[in-house]
Enzyme design. Structure first.
Site, short mmCIF file in Angstrom:
data_model
loop_
_atom_site.label_atom_id
_atom_site.label_comp_id
_atom_site.label_asym_id
_atom_site.label_seq_id
_atom_site.Cartn_x
_atom_site.Cartn_y
_atom_site.Cartn_z
N LYS A 275 36.30 48.40 45.33
CA LYS A 275 37.43 49.08 45.97
C LYS A 275 37.00 50.41 46.58
O LYS A 275 37.42 50.76 47.68
CB LYS A 275 38.59 49.24 44.99
CG LYS A 275 39.32 47.92 44.78
CD LYS A 275 40.60 48.02 44.01
CE LYS A 275 41.28 46.65 44.04
NZ LYS A 275 42.44 46.56 43.17
N LYS B 179 36.49 37.85 49.35
CA LYS B 179 37.60 37.54 48.44
C LYS B 179 38.93 37.97 49.07
O LYS B 179 39.05 39.08 49.55
CB LYS B 179 37.43 38.30 47.11
CG LYS B 179 38.55 38.01 46.10
CD LYS B 179 38.57 38.99 44.93
CE LYS B 179 39.70 40.00 44.99
NZ LYS B 179 41.02 39.56 44.53
N LYS C 187 44.97 41.68 48.36
CA LYS C 187 46.10 42.40 48.97
C LYS C 187 45.60 43.67 49.63
O LYS C 187 46.00 44.03 50.72
CB LYS C 187 47.14 42.75 47.91
CG LYS C 187 47.92 41.56 47.43
CD LYS C 187 48.96 42.00 46.42
CE LYS C 187 48.74 41.32 45.08
NZ LYS C 187 48.22 42.22 44.06
P1 ATP Z 1 44.38 44.16 44.90
O1 ATP Z 1 43.64 44.03 46.21
O2 ATP Z 1 45.44 45.25 44.94
O3 ATP Z 1 43.48 44.25 43.71
P2 ATP Z 1 44.66 41.32 44.55
O4 ATP Z 1 45.04 40.55 45.75
O5 ATP Z 1 43.24 41.32 44.11
O6 ATP Z 1 45.22 42.81 44.77
P3 ATP Z 1 45.66 41.38 41.87
O7 ATP Z 1 47.06 41.81 41.59
O8 ATP Z 1 44.55 42.35 41.64
O9 ATP Z 1 45.59 40.83 43.36
O10 ATP Z 1 45.34 40.09 41.04
C1 ATP Z 1 46.36 39.18 40.61
C2 ATP Z 1 45.72 37.89 40.18
O11 ATP Z 1 45.29 37.15 41.32
C3 ATP Z 1 44.47 38.07 39.31
O12 ATP Z 1 44.49 37.08 38.30
C4 ATP Z 1 43.33 37.84 40.25
O13 ATP Z 1 42.19 37.35 39.60
C5 ATP Z 1 43.93 36.78 41.16
N1 ATP Z 1 43.29 36.80 42.47
C6 ATP Z 1 43.36 37.81 43.37
N2 ATP Z 1 42.67 37.49 44.48
C7 ATP Z 1 42.13 36.26 44.26
C8 ATP Z 1 41.32 35.38 45.04
N3 ATP Z 1 40.93 35.70 46.25
N4 ATP Z 1 40.95 34.19 44.50
C9 ATP Z 1 41.36 33.84 43.25
N5 ATP Z 1 42.14 34.62 42.47
C10 ATP Z 1 42.53 35.80 42.97
MG MG Z 2 42.68 42.71 42.53
#
Ligand code: ATP
Ligand code: MG
Length: 326
Positions: A113, A193, A196
């Site tokens: 990040k 990956k 969000k």
């Molecule tokens: P941020 O970018 O704010 O970290 P994020 O999209 O990574 O947001 P999180 O809220 O951190 O989402 O994660 C929520 C769940 O979704 C976690 O269990 C994480 O492992 C899963 N997850 C997030 N992105 C992926 C991805 N690209 N593939 C599989 N699982 C994911």
């Molecule tokens: Mg995340």
């Protein structure tokens, strides 16, 4: 019954990675009848990367709607906001004192990040400690997550062991991650990956127009239409999440044969996404008409979670020697 617990941050709009990596597992676990499920919205966590109050509020409501539309049932699972159980923050403080700074500095997610330009505030560094508190509070047996959270789960186990050892108690149970191979890391439109906070998402509840725009922006190479193409490109990878094996193989063969453009494949992917989430998209529209119901779900879930958390935090305070008069 085993307890399953997991959370999602309201740091943006939910995407295919969140669904296949995490939420689909929550729903499958719930429907198997084998787990007592606790699924929350990690609003305190999202403050580590999100600074706009209106977005936080909107995103939070949106995630509750997403959870319910996709099939989480408040009669079977406990759905709540992290901030409605302030004991999570109290416990994270107790845990932070057994957590070495070096452990946090080695965090992959922290480093990624920062590399992406997110401001390295203290919350971003200590994110895994709050996450450990979320999990250890409820004696979770399993935590369904995507692969990016594997290291955080290991940290949770380390922190739990350290606390139990330091204070000579058996207070915290060591949780196991539940990670599915097929959807461990869902790629975003740029091939990294999907996240969000990386702005590379495909959002299952976006308008059809927006969804089309997102899918059409999946990055591909410039192989000419007539020529054969890599059958494991990003579009094909995302298509595997939706299509039967036969359909997946068909797409791969078409890529290998040539005369099949990325645009064609994207159109097929778009149709598959719309079909897959068709019913959930309709359910979500109806749910959004009744925000009183949404508040009731959160209130009841928060009450249930908090009763458990209050008992646990009392024991944790007792273990460290905090008197506690209230
Ligand atoms: P941020 O970018 O704010 O970290 P994020 O999209 O990574 O947001 P999180 O809220 O951190 O989402 O994660 C929520 C769940 O979704 C976690 O269990 C994480 O492992 C899963 N997850 C997030 N992105 C992926 C991805 N690209 N593939 C599989 N699982 C994911
Ligand atoms: Mg995340």
């Amino acid at each position: 019954m085993k307890r399953s617990l997991s959370g999602i941050q309201p740091s943006g709009i939910l995407h295919l990675g969140n669904y296949f990596g995490a939420m689909k597992q929550f729903i499958d676990a719930q429907n198997s009848g084998e787990y007592d499920g606790f699924y929350f919205i990690a609003d305190y966590h999202s403050l580590t990367s999100l600074t706009d109050p209106k977005s936080l509020k909107d995103n939070t409501y949106n995630i509750v709607l997403d959870y319910l539309a996709l099939g989480l049932d408040p009669n079977k699972s406990t759905i709540f906001l992290q901030s409605d159980v302030p004991e999570h923050v109290e416990l994270s403080w107790l845990l932070s004192n057994v957590t070495p700074v070096g452990l946090l500095e080695r965090g992959h997610s922290y480093k990624d990040k920062i590399a992406k330009g997110i401001f390295p505030n203290t919350g971003l560094l200590t994110y895994p400690v709050l996450m450990a508190a979320d999990i250890l509070m409820y004696d979770a047996d399993v935590v369904p997550v995507g692969k990016d959270q594997k290291q955080h789960l290991e940290m949770t186990r380390d922190i739990a062991m350290k606390f139990n050892q330091q204070y000579g108690v058996e207070l915290f149970k060591l949780p196991e991650p539940l990670i599915l191979d097929d959807s461990a890391v869902v790629p975003g439109i740029d091939g990294q990956k999907m996240s969000k906070s990386y702005g590379n998402t495909i959002n299952m509840f976006a308008s059809k127009k927006e969804l089309k725009k997102q899918i059409m922006s999946i990055v591909t190479d410039s192989t000419p239409l007539e020529e054969p193409k890599d059958p494991n490109n990003n579009i094909a990878k995302l298509y595997t999440l939706f299509a039967s094996i036969e359909k997946q193989n068909e797409m791969k063969e078409k890529f290998l044969a040539g005369n099949y453009g990325y645009g064609h494949a994207k159109a097929e992917l778009l149709d598959a996404v719309l079909e897959y989430f068709g019913e959930a998209r309709e359910r979500r529209e109806k749910l959004a008409q009744d925000m009183d119901y949404i508040h009731t779900v959160l209130f009841e879930g928060g009450k249930k979670a908090r009763a458990i958390a209050q008992e646990k935090i009392m024991k944790a305070k007792e273990a460290v020697g905090i008197i506690g008069n209230m």
